[in-house]
Scaffold this active site. Structure first.
Site, PDB file in Angstrom:
ATOM      1  CB  CYS A  86      10.145  -8.064  13.751  1.00  0.00           C
ATOM      2  SG  CYS A  86      10.408  -6.217  13.436  1.00  0.00           S
ATOM      3  CG  HIS A 109       6.969  -4.123  12.603  1.00  0.00           C
ATOM      4  ND1 HIS A 109       7.360  -4.389  13.937  1.00  0.00           N
ATOM      5  CD2 HIS A 109       5.721  -3.728  12.945  1.00  0.00           C
ATOM      6  CE1 HIS A 109       6.470  -4.253  14.866  1.00  0.00           C
ATOM      7  NE2 HIS A 109       5.389  -3.976  14.300  1.00  0.00           N
ATOM      8  CG  ASP A 127      -6.256 -15.606  -7.243  1.00  0.00           C
ATOM      9  OD1 ASP A 127      -5.427 -16.176  -8.044  1.00  0.00           O
ATOM     10  OD2 ASP A 127      -6.613 -14.340  -6.993  1.00  0.00           O
ATOM     11  CG  PHE A 154     -10.787 -11.358  -6.509  1.00  0.00           C
ATOM     12  CD1 PHE A 154     -12.451 -10.980  -5.986  1.00  0.00           C
ATOM     13  CD2 PHE A 154      -9.905 -10.398  -6.276  1.00  0.00           C
ATOM     14  CE1 PHE A 154     -12.493  -9.789  -5.417  1.00  0.00           C
ATOM     15  CE2 PHE A 154      -9.926  -9.109  -5.618  1.00  0.00           C
ATOM     16  CZ  PHE A 154     -11.193  -8.698  -5.111  1.00  0.00           C
ATOM     17  CG  ASP A 175      -6.169 -13.788   0.806  1.00  0.00           C
ATOM     18  OD1 ASP A 175      -5.953 -12.857   0.047  1.00  0.00           O
ATOM     19  OD2 ASP A 175      -7.172 -14.718   0.786  1.00  0.00           O
ATOM     20  CB  CYS A 209       8.478  -6.005  18.267  1.00  0.00           C
ATOM     21  SG  CYS A 209       8.643  -6.918  16.337  1.00  0.00           S
ATOM     22  CB  CYS A 267      11.557  -4.160  16.294  1.00  0.00           C
ATOM     23  SG  CYS A 267       9.948  -3.421  15.929  1.00  0.00           S
TER      24      CYS A 267
END
Lengths: 375, 375
Positions: A325, A354, A93, A97, A285, A323, A328
């Site tokens: 991942c 996760h 960015d 911000f 995002d 899951c 998991c």
């Protein structure tokens, strides 16, 4: 690979769409979630883990990198990809911000995620030239202009960059909002101009402003879409409630060109994604999934799982059933619960893995549904 | 695989020796460094990273695991290896060290590493039966006896366990030290007795005590080596200075049987390892390398590297030249410096990987030197 957006399919039942954003560091399938790595790292992970999770786009903050380590150091290192050893796409960015979110207070903080306040500096002066703020690191005055923000983002070398904009507060008089919007447009145009002198194989997204005023949002779209930006981000205050935000977004989206990618800045909670994907938003995002992980909250198909809940002490099954991942498939919820209770940083690592994996899967599922016109 | 020690070679120039400790979860090459994973995790790493680094033995603390999550939960999970998903060997202590290190203060803390104090409970009563302390977690009274410590370690199921001992302070009258030693011997014998009722494929190391008194150390060796322990750990206060410690160790080592493995409890700084390997010490546990990492100190062949040092901002080379760890092969010192300055947990992860890898390599180098009689 040069920046290019390919629209693959638009749902027959909504404005939801799937596409591919081609960048010098690879493809971003859309709609997609963009992980936030403010300081050049997803918090509590190293980039190998992020790569394995399959996060296609990472958001880094120019404001933070400008103050630490300084963009000239990143440039010397060969740019951000090289400095942080990430081979996949990055978006940065403008720094605006973070500069403004402190000056103008809570609605923006609330929309964009808490915690910026502590880190932000103080805005000393806003003028046509740019904004002067005090560094939170060493107290030095820093002048951020459209030109210096773009130069900083050239040093960083992200695939996608963002022009300097002003973030007006939620509570603002119409006249002041109009004046801010006009200046933001001039700043964005100056940013674009600076960028085009040295495109550096980077793409630049405009930021649509206008607060919660539908007419001003339309005006902003109208002004910015006439300029040769590569995509459009939607920023600024979008109201107090999700409902207000959805209305702002619905009307704004109708004024954006379908052939260019768009991005919703700083919003990526599950409800918002569910509501916004059917509007045709391409990327989101948010630091929410990683921050939630660090606070012991797992995102699952069944809703939020609080790792610290006492009943989890005996849950010897994976944190989320089915899951895939690497948390998991290797560890039980009972083990995560234990690590959380024992205040072990390892818990943050495993929960972050996760939650990021969950977001990557979630967006994959959205893409599949859109392809089948189920959204 | 049943527990067994194989002495492979003793240096011709010192008492340094290389060997293999066979355990149900694999081989530990000696001399070796034992990483400390107090709560069932090496701080800031998950066990996949630890596995990749090649750390052969991990030290977990019964005191901590007893209070959180409780050893019955670990037992229900199928034991510690299953609970924490570690396929390689684990050693647990009795819990006594943490209980006593608070009661008796600073020399022990200093020797065994700072930071225990905050976490430790309060010793309420020491008797022939055992020790009553107050849990630091919930204020409950907990009775730790030789029998209950061994039962807890049966629940945990580590490859190597340790009998309950008393940790007397450095400043102690000779009479009191003798009385403590005699009680410790009775506790260790009761521990052994409990263990032998259900060996559970675990090995048990005695703990040699006697403070800095060479005669008492000899007496302790004499008493404990007559019992069927599988190995011998050296514990207790060993003085104020490294020199005092080396003298205590030199005399103690001469009374330990060569055919059994030995372990130096809680000591693993580089100087101590360098001095103790030639005495024939087989394994060293210490939280020093991982704690140093979390505080921004890298262990390297060239000495300590402070990640936060300003001059490192521009060091785009790896943290350590020619290091094959996954931190040094992927990231620059400048990036670690940046993460450290930005207070990113990722810095702790990357530094911990490096320091553990350094220890694993260091011990490999010692083994090679011993094989060539260079030590």
């Amino acid at each position: 690979m040069t920046f290019r957006f390919e629209l693959i399919h638009t749902s027959t039942t909504s404005k939801a769409r799937i596409g591919k954003i081609y960048t010098p560091h690879g493809i971003i399938d859309t709609p997609n979630f963009v992980g936030v790595g403010t300081n050049g790292t997803i918090k509590a992970l190293d980039n190998q883990a992020v790569h394995e999770i399959g996060l296609q786009l990472m958001f880094c903050n120019t404001y933070h990198l400008l103050l630490q380590p300084g963009t000239s150091i990143v440039k010397q290192a060969g740019g951000l990809h090289s400095f942080i050893n990430r081979s996949l796409p990055i978006i940065t960015d403008s720094g605006g911000f973070q500069v403004f979110s402190l000056a103008y207070g809570s609605i923006a903080d609330e929309l964009k995620g808490k915690g910026t306040k502590k880190q932000a500096g103080h805005v000393l002066k806003i003028s046509e030239e740019g904004v002067i703020f005090r560094s939170y690191r060493d107290g030095q005055k820093v002048l951020l202009t459209p030109e210096s923000s773009i130069e900083a983002q050239k040093d960083l070398g992200a695939d996608i960059i963002i022009p300097l904009d002003e973030l007006p507060p939620y509570h603002i008089e119409k006249n002041a909002l109009e004046a801010s919007l006009a200046r933001t447009h001039r700043w964005e145009e100056r940013s674009l101009h600076t960028h085009l002198k040295n495109p550096n194989n980077q793409a630049i997204y405009a930021v649509i402003h206008g607060g919660i005023d539908a007419i001003l949002r339309e005006k902003s779209c109208c002004y910015l879409t006439k300029l040769p930006f590569d995509g459009f981000a939607i920023g600024g205050s979008m109201g107090r409630t999700k409902q207000e935000m959805f209305e702002v977004l619905r009307s704004t989206m109708s004024h954006l060109p379908l052939e260019k990618p768009n991005h919703l800045l700083g919003i990526g909670d599950l409800t918002s994604i569910e509501m916004c994907v059917p509007m045709g938003i391409d990327t989101f995002d948010s630091s929410y999934p990683t921050r939630a992980a660090r606070h012991g909250i797992l995102l699952t198909q069944e809703g939020h799982v609080k790792i610290g809940r006492n009943s989890h002490a005996h849950m010897f099954s994976p944190p989320e059933k089915n899951c895939s991942c690497s948390t998991c498939t290797r560890f039980s919820l009972a083990y995560l619960h234990h690590l959380f209770k024992a205040k072990e940083a390892t818990c943050m690592i495993l929960a972050t893995i996760h939650n990021l994996h969950f977001m990557v899967q979630l967006m994959q599922n959205y893409r599949t549904k859109i392809l089948h016109n189920d959204i």
